[in-house]
Enzyme design. Structure first.
Site, short mmCIF file in Angstrom:
data_model
loop_
_atom_site.label_atom_id
_atom_site.label_comp_id
_atom_site.label_asym_id
_atom_site.label_seq_id
_atom_site.Cartn_x
_atom_site.Cartn_y
_atom_site.Cartn_z
N LYS A 200 1.25 -0.78 0.35
CA LYS A 200 0.38 -0.24 0.04
C LYS A 200 0.65 1.29 0.33
O LYS A 200 2.19 1.31 0.49
CB LYS A 200 -0.67 -0.06 0.90
CG LYS A 200 -2.25 -1.42 0.74
CD LYS A 200 -3.39 -0.94 1.94
CE LYS A 200 -4.26 -1.63 0.88
NZ LYS A 200 -5.57 -2.29 2.01
N ARG A 235 -3.50 -10.52 4.89
CA ARG A 235 -4.68 -10.60 3.31
C ARG A 235 -2.85 -9.71 2.69
O ARG A 235 -2.30 -8.85 2.63
CB ARG A 235 -5.25 -9.74 3.13
CG ARG A 235 -5.88 -9.27 1.74
CD ARG A 235 -6.32 -8.57 1.33
NE ARG A 235 -7.41 -8.30 -0.07
CZ ARG A 235 -7.05 -7.88 -0.83
NH1 ARG A 235 -6.14 -6.96 -0.82
NH2 ARG A 235 -7.14 -7.75 -2.12
N1 HH2 Z 1 -7.49 -3.89 0.49
C1 HH2 Z 1 -7.83 -4.02 -0.80
C2 HH2 Z 1 -9.06 -4.84 -1.62
N2 HH2 Z 1 -9.33 -5.73 -0.29
N3 HH2 Z 1 -9.78 -6.38 1.67
C3 HH2 Z 1 -9.82 -6.61 2.67
N4 HH2 Z 1 -10.64 -6.83 3.81
N5 HH2 Z 1 -8.38 -5.40 3.34
C4 HH2 Z 1 -8.15 -5.37 2.66
O1 HH2 Z 1 -6.69 -3.83 3.72
C5 HH2 Z 1 -7.64 -4.98 1.78
C6 HH2 Z 1 -9.17 -5.55 0.68
C7 HH2 Z 1 -7.28 -3.29 -1.97
O2 HH2 Z 1 -5.94 -4.14 -2.39
P1 HH2 Z 1 -5.72 -5.06 -4.31
O3 HH2 Z 1 -7.00 -5.69 -3.61
O4 HH2 Z 1 -4.22 -5.27 -4.08
O5 HH2 Z 1 -5.87 -3.80 -5.09
P2 HH2 Z 1 -7.47 -3.01 -5.98
O6 HH2 Z 1 -8.23 -2.56 -4.45
O7 HH2 Z 1 -6.77 -2.17 -6.49
O8 HH2 Z 1 -7.66 -4.22 -7.07
#
Ligand code: HH2
Length: 261
Positions: A200, A235
């Site tokens: 992040k 995660r």
């Molecule tokens: N962060 C993201 C997505 N889902 N779920 C939980 N429980 N906690 C988090 O901090 C969280 C999440 C964002 O990360 P990512 O899926 O890698 O990116 P994107 O939303 O651009 O797909």
């Protein structure tokens, strides 16, 4: 012992790994790799929640996620990262046992379907959430919001509820740091705590690294710290590196007995 949830984004535009799983075969290979590296849960996501992301429709999100869930069902624990009731329902029917919900609105769906629910705190909506996030006392506000939501879900009969402070979801740099420094206050609520720090932007700021997939060391250290503070679930995108970091941190910690090999 902290569980590792491996991120499987089947999106073209996720902030750090968008486009890396363009077809089913690649997605399944990535899932198998993360499981072999030590992930206990695979979190399938078909819509980016990055700041400013354009929302996708139900049909498109299902087209991305459902075949992956169907193919992995029975091989591992699956969560579906969605804010949409039809997507959550279809993926649970196909084999997901956890709804990972950054909207914190799908508790009733989780109750009806008899599955676990990850309740994530977010201030605002992804399109605008990073514009001007504001809090009085960020730790207390986020914690109290999550405890209220978790208690509500449990009273509705949700099988298992994790609370997640939602790092980067309507939070500024200092808000993120404060929340991570005080993860023990979330653990002290008695609810299992999930945390997503992986790649992040606060890590990019701390390490002067603008390229998200190069934030691996900072991510692994942050994951080890929240695990040491008692988080139930982290995660992550980089499973092998996180497993190593948690193992070393656990072995060297005075207040943990597990994890050393
Ligand atoms: N962060 C993201 C997505 N889902 N779920 C939980 N429980 N906690 C988090 O901090 C969280 C999440 C964002 O990360 P990512 O899926 O890698 O990116 P994107 O939303 O651009 O797909």
């Amino acid at each position: 012992m902290t569980s590792i949830m491996g991120v499987l984004n089947v999106t073209p535009d996720s902030f750090s790994d968008g486009g890396t799983c363009p077809d089913l075969a690649t997605a399944l290979a990535r899932a198998r790799e993360m499981l072999a590296e030590g992930a206990e849960i695979i979190d399938v996501g078909g819509e980016s929640t990055r700041p400013g992301a354009t929302p996708v429709g139900v049909e498109e999100e299902l087209r991305r996620t459902l075949p992956v869930v169907e193919a992995l069902a029975g091989h591992c624990t699956l969560s579906i990262d969605t804010t949409k009731e039809p997507v959550a329902t279809a993926c649970v029917r196909a084999g997901a046992s956890i709804i990972n919900d950054v909207s914190s609105c799908l508790d009733g769906v989780a109750a009806d379907l008899g599955v676990g629910w990850i309740c994530v705190h977010m201030q605002g909506v992804p399109l605008t959430m990073q514009a001007r996030p504001r809090y009085g006392h960020v730790v207390a506000e986020v914690r109290d919001y999550l405890v209220t939501a978790a208690d509500r879900a449990i009273s509705q009969g949700v099988a298992k509820v994790w609370i997640d402070p939602g790092i980067g979801f309507g939070k500024g740099f200092e808000h993120n740091l404060e929340l991570i420094r005080h993860i023990d206050e979330f653990v002290a609520t008695g609810h299992p705590v999930a945390v997503g720090v992986s790649r992040k932007s606060f890590i990019g700021t701390l390490t002067d690294q603008p390229v998200p997939h190069k934030r691996v060391i900072g991510s692994a250290i942050a994951a080890a710290l929240v695990a040491g503070a008692g988080a139930d679930l982290v995660r992550v995108h980089d499973v092998r590196e996180t497993v190593e970091a948690l193992r070393v941190a656990a072995a060297l910690s005075t207040n943990q007995v597990d994890g050393g090999q």
